[in-house]
Write a protein that holds these residues in place. Structure first.
Motif, PDB file in Angstrom:
ATOM      1  N   SER A  73      26.641  37.950  34.771  1.00  0.00           N
ATOM      2  CA  SER A  73      27.061  37.691  36.443  1.00  0.00           C
ATOM      3  C   SER A  73      28.554  37.473  35.962  1.00  0.00           C
ATOM      4  O   SER A  73      29.274  37.312  34.897  1.00  0.00           O
ATOM      5  CB  SER A  73      27.178  36.298  36.950  1.00  0.00           C
ATOM      6  OG  SER A  73      25.581  37.496  37.928  1.00  0.00           O
ATOM      7  N   PRO A  74      29.712  37.479  37.276  1.00  0.00           N
ATOM      8  CA  PRO A  74      31.104  37.697  36.788  1.00  0.00           C
ATOM      9  C   PRO A  74      32.307  36.259  35.808  1.00  0.00           C
ATOM     10  O   PRO A  74      31.047  35.504  36.303  1.00  0.00           O
ATOM     11  CB  PRO A  74      31.454  37.469  38.403  1.00  0.00           C
ATOM     12  CG  PRO A  74      30.653  38.323  38.948  1.00  0.00           C
ATOM     13  CD  PRO A  74      29.433  38.217  39.032  1.00  0.00           C
ATOM     14  N   PHE A  76      34.920  36.841  35.214  1.00  0.00           N
ATOM     15  CA  PHE A  76      36.739  37.024  35.197  1.00  0.00           C
ATOM     16  C   PHE A  76      36.728  35.854  35.711  1.00  0.00           C
ATOM     17  O   PHE A  76      36.265  35.466  36.583  1.00  0.00           O
ATOM     18  CB  PHE A  76      36.530  38.269  35.867  1.00  0.00           C
ATOM     19  CG  PHE A  76      35.733  39.495  35.732  1.00  0.00           C
ATOM     20  CD1 PHE A  76      35.729  40.253  34.423  1.00  0.00           C
ATOM     21  CD2 PHE A  76      34.019  39.739  36.511  1.00  0.00           C
ATOM     22  CE1 PHE A  76      34.020  41.078  33.737  1.00  0.00           C
ATOM     23  CE2 PHE A  76      33.358  40.940  35.843  1.00  0.00           C
ATOM     24  CZ  PHE A  76      33.619  41.148  34.960  1.00  0.00           C
ATOM     25  N   SER A  78      38.173  34.263  38.205  1.00  0.00           N
ATOM     26  CA  SER A  78      38.712  33.967  39.388  1.00  0.00           C
ATOM     27  C   SER A  78      38.842  32.634  40.377  1.00  0.00           C
ATOM     28  O   SER A  78      39.084  31.171  39.601  1.00  0.00           O
ATOM     29  CB  SER A  78      37.407  34.191  39.599  1.00  0.00           C
ATOM     30  OG  SER A  78      36.841  33.378  40.553  1.00  0.00           O
ATOM     31  N   TYR A  85      32.614  35.440  42.266  1.00  0.00           N
ATOM     32  CA  TYR A  85      32.367  36.799  42.905  1.00  0.00           C
ATOM     33  C   TYR A  85      33.594  37.121  43.902  1.00  0.00           C
ATOM     34  O   TYR A  85      33.942  38.290  44.550  1.00  0.00           O
ATOM     35  CB  TYR A  85      31.132  37.257  43.788  1.00  0.00           C
ATOM     36  CG  TYR A  85      29.877  37.940  42.875  1.00  0.00           C
ATOM     37  CD1 TYR A  85      29.268  39.180  42.317  1.00  0.00           C
ATOM     38  CD2 TYR A  85      29.178  36.531  42.596  1.00  0.00           C
ATOM     39  CE1 TYR A  85      28.662  39.099  41.960  1.00  0.00           C
ATOM     40  CE2 TYR A  85      28.037  36.850  41.230  1.00  0.00           C
ATOM     41  CZ  TYR A  85      27.205  37.790  41.495  1.00  0.00           C
ATOM     42  OH  TYR A  85      26.717  38.963  40.804  1.00  0.00           O
ATOM     43  N   VAL A  87      36.874  37.993  42.429  1.00  0.00           N
ATOM     44  CA  VAL A  87      38.108  38.512  41.141  1.00  0.00           C
ATOM     45  C   VAL A  87      39.682  38.465  41.464  1.00  0.00           C
ATOM     46  O   VAL A  87      40.069  39.049  42.012  1.00  0.00           O
ATOM     47  CB  VAL A  87      37.621  39.475  40.356  1.00  0.00           C
ATOM     48  CG1 VAL A  87      37.949  39.506  39.308  1.00  0.00           C
ATOM     49  CG2 VAL A  87      35.804  39.627  40.035  1.00  0.00           C
ATOM     50  N   TYR A  90      40.256  41.115  37.196  1.00  0.00           N
ATOM     51  CA  TYR A  90      38.961  42.306  36.852  1.00  0.00           C
ATOM     52  C   TYR A  90      39.007  42.023  34.922  1.00  0.00           C
ATOM     53  O   TYR A  90      38.176  42.931  34.463  1.00  0.00           O
ATOM     54  CB  TYR A  90      38.823  43.965  37.023  1.00  0.00           C
ATOM     55  CG  TYR A  90      39.093  43.182  38.958  1.00  0.00           C
ATOM     56  CD1 TYR A  90      37.681  42.927  39.155  1.00  0.00           C
ATOM     57  CD2 TYR A  90      39.257  43.477  39.617  1.00  0.00           C
ATOM     58  CE1 TYR A  90      37.165  43.175  40.412  1.00  0.00           C
ATOM     59  CE2 TYR A  90      39.740  42.621  41.217  1.00  0.00           C
ATOM     60  CZ  TYR A  90      37.671  43.205  41.545  1.00  0.00           C
ATOM     61  OH  TYR A  90      37.779  42.880  43.005  1.00  0.00           O
ATOM     62  N   ASP A 120      29.728  42.830  35.325  1.00  0.00           N
ATOM     63  CA  ASP A 120      29.199  43.190  36.883  1.00  0.00           C
ATOM     64  C   ASP A 120      30.268  42.829  37.225  1.00  0.00           C
ATOM     65  O   ASP A 120      31.607  42.849  36.866  1.00  0.00           O
ATOM     66  CB  ASP A 120      28.969  40.799  36.564  1.00  0.00           C
ATOM     67  CG  ASP A 120      28.141  41.029  38.376  1.00  0.00           C
ATOM     68  OD1 ASP A 120      28.346  41.942  39.592  1.00  0.00           O
ATOM     69  OD2 ASP A 120      27.037  40.630  38.517  1.00  0.00           O
TER      70      ASP A 120
END
Ligand code: GLC
Length: 570
Positions: A73-74, A76, A78, A85, A87, A90, A120
């Motif tokens: 799962s993310p 990145f 954030s 989710y 972001v 990216y 993701d």
């Protein structure tokens, strides 16, 4: 951001040429893919939030479990308003999870262990803190920067009402009004999720180009594929027409995400062109890279549109996940899945749990098993799961799922039989759906609690400091990984054995033949040389002749008791 635009990038890709299959062997058709939720898997830094270095340290346990790939799962950059989710960059790692070097180390270790790595991708929206949105806000109405997103004037006499009647999936309106530079109220922007998650305008070629570059950034870095968030969103019907009003929150949150409602933002025909474009990008790369759609659409024949030969490779089978533990319904959804997906040349996938739904060890102990995406369960929910029944059924459900042809997804902790955490104080809850509905919807925190590795260590071995971003209940001790490893009959050993046998028998590439003559409450089929029987009814079912190679729970003097699955070789 660094963007390498060719497949011959000089970045160290660490791509696993030696992994299992020869090019073109389409490993994903039969793969078992394990979802890691980075916040809650393992925490090397000890700050209470899991990280990439923690994952790397624990990867060997996943190789030992017998999965083929991990999906992260993310992780990145954030602001973490929706647990990543949302972001804001990216092509970089959020400092709470580590650095790009940590990612490279994870990728290398995974590949060394024979595990592929899927990341993701969140293309429907970004964070309101992303520079693209910040630039759009600064540039003002009518600017090309604003055209990256969906800004519209309001309705009503002075624009005080939102442009249309769409609701956010997390509750409340799907629009937030901006303030102009001079302090006056301005246009509104669309966010199908939280107000910190502005939707991109996918009719703008600029957006297409950014995402091609993001794909290439990670492909050049050696990832084996992408799970694509909200892959049924992205394109909105022209003119953004009002939806037919539905009964507010409940149906919006639970069914709205499932896409069973015909709404002008899910499953628009125009979305498929995006995936054809991405398919072509992936095809430039060697190593059989994949796209998996998170498309909450029904019926299955519709979901299959995402995996036509020139689009994605897999789509989550949420119809299967959402099917109650009833044999006739399960038989139907299995048949329908195999027909729909094989009809377009794709494998079916199977999934029972993820970070958005009540864990199946609890869900299957609920009647009528309905606590679906986003809604969650908590201390004052009307239904409390029966924990023992839920786990018993969950084991049977997993043994059934892993015998099916196609590819399967596992969610971290399910191999431990982890239940949903229900008794979680409101103060700890972080899911935006909890806050946007003023607590009416509990949301998804209960399936996201850091998982237990050791029964007696701080934070049950999640880290060494005892910190944990969501508190772990005492009962997690009994589910700890080390408490189950090597213990006959444990859920962890059941998963291990099932995965090993699944690989040995080639179930993933197999074919299913239904067996007749069993009662309505029994699911019975053959996959290759193996007979699989799941008894969901009260009447015991006689074990067929042959060797029982797997039983989800002990048999009862030669018969299969209720809520038990067996695999028998003739
Ligand atoms: C997907 C994710 C979910 C997230 C939402 C918005 O459904 O799985 O966790 O909140 O998209 O990005």
């Amino acid at each position: 951001m660094s963007h390498e635009n060719t497949a011959t990038s000089t970045l160290p890709t660490g791509h696993p040429r030696e992994l299992a299959s020869a090019p073109g062997s389409e490993w994903w058709r039969s793969a078992v893919i394990y979802q890691i939720y980075p916040r809650s898997f393992a925490d090397a830094s000890g700050d209470g939030i899991g990280d990439l270095a923690g994952i790397t340290q624990r990867l060997e346990s996943l190789a030992n479990l017998g999965v083929d790939a991990v999906w992260l799962s993310p992780f990145f950059r954030s602001p973490q308003k929706d647990a990543g989710y949302d972001v804001s960059d990216y092509c970089n790692v959020d400092p709470i999870f580590g650095t790009l070097d940590d990612f490279d180390a994870l990728r290398d270790r995974a590949h060394e262990l024979g595990l592929r790595v899927i990341v993701d991708l969140v293309p429907n929206h970004c964070s309101s803190e992303h520079e693209w949105f910040q630039e759009a806000m600064a540039a003002g109405p009518g600017s090309p920067e604003r055209d990256r997103f969906i800004f519209r004037p309001g309705t009503g006499e002075s624009g005080e009402l939102p442009p249309n009647n769409w609701h956010s999936m997390f509750g409340g309106p799907a629009w937030t009004r901006t303030t102009n530079a001079d302090g006056t109220p301005g246009d509104w922007y669309l966010h199908l999720f939280d107000s910190t998650q502005p939707d991109f305008d996918w009719t703008n070629p600029w957006v297409w180009e950014q995402f091609r570059q993001i794909l290439r950034f990670w492909l050049d870095r050696g990832v084996d594929g992408f799970r694509v968030d909200v892959a049924h969103g992205l394109m909105k019907a022209e003119g953004l027409p009002d939806i037919d009003e539905v009964d507010e929150a409940d149906s919006e949150l639970a069914e709205g995400l499932m896409g069973s409602l015909e709404v002008p933002y899910w499953g628009q025909e125009t979305v498929h062109a995006v995936y054809r474009d991405w398919h072509a990008v992936l095809a430039e790369y060697e190593g059989d890279r994949v796209l998996c759609a998170e498309a909450w659409v029904e019926p299955l024949a519709k979901a299959a549109l995402w995996v036509r030969p020139d689009e994605m490779h897999q789509a989550f089978n949420f119809s299967y996940l959402a099917t109650p533990w009833l044999a006739p319904r399960l038989r139907d959804v299995i048949t329908e899945s195999l027909e729909a997906f094989t009809g377009v040349g794709a494998p079916s996938t199977w999934v029972l749990s993820n970070h958005d739904v009540v864990r199946h060890a609890s869900r299957l102990g609920l009647a009528p098993y309905s606590a679906g995406p986003v809604s969650g369960i908590g201390p004052s929910s009307p239904e409390k799961p029966d924990a023992a029944l839920g786990l018993h059924r969950a084991r049977a459900a997993t043994a059934l799922m892993l015998a099916l042809p196609g590819s399967a997804y596992l969610y971290q902790g399910e191999e431990l039989g982890l239940p949903e955490v229900i008794e979680l104080d409101d103060d700890y809850r972080q899911d935006p759906s909890f806050h946007r509905t003023a607590g009416e919807v509990y949301g998804r925190d209960g399936c996201r609690v850091p998982i237990p590795w050791e029964p007696d260590a701080p934070a049950f071995g999640f880290n060494t400091t005892g910190e944990s971003w969501l508190p772990q209940p005492e009962t997690f001790a009994q589910f700890a990984h080390s408490a189950q490893a090597g213990v006959e009959g444990s859920t962890l050993e059941l998963y291990r054995r099932a995965l090993a046998l699944r690989a040995e028998y080639g179930f993933g590439l197999g074919a299913l033949t239904w067996l007749e003559g069993y009662g309505d409450d029994v699911i019975a089929f053959r996959n290759g040389d193996v007979t699989v029987i799941a008894n969901l009814g009260d009447a015991p079912v006689e074990v067929p002749a042959g060797e029982v190679v797997l039983a989800s729970d002990p048999l009862d003097a030669g018969s299969i008791p209720r809520d038990t699955t067996v695999w028998v070789t003739a």
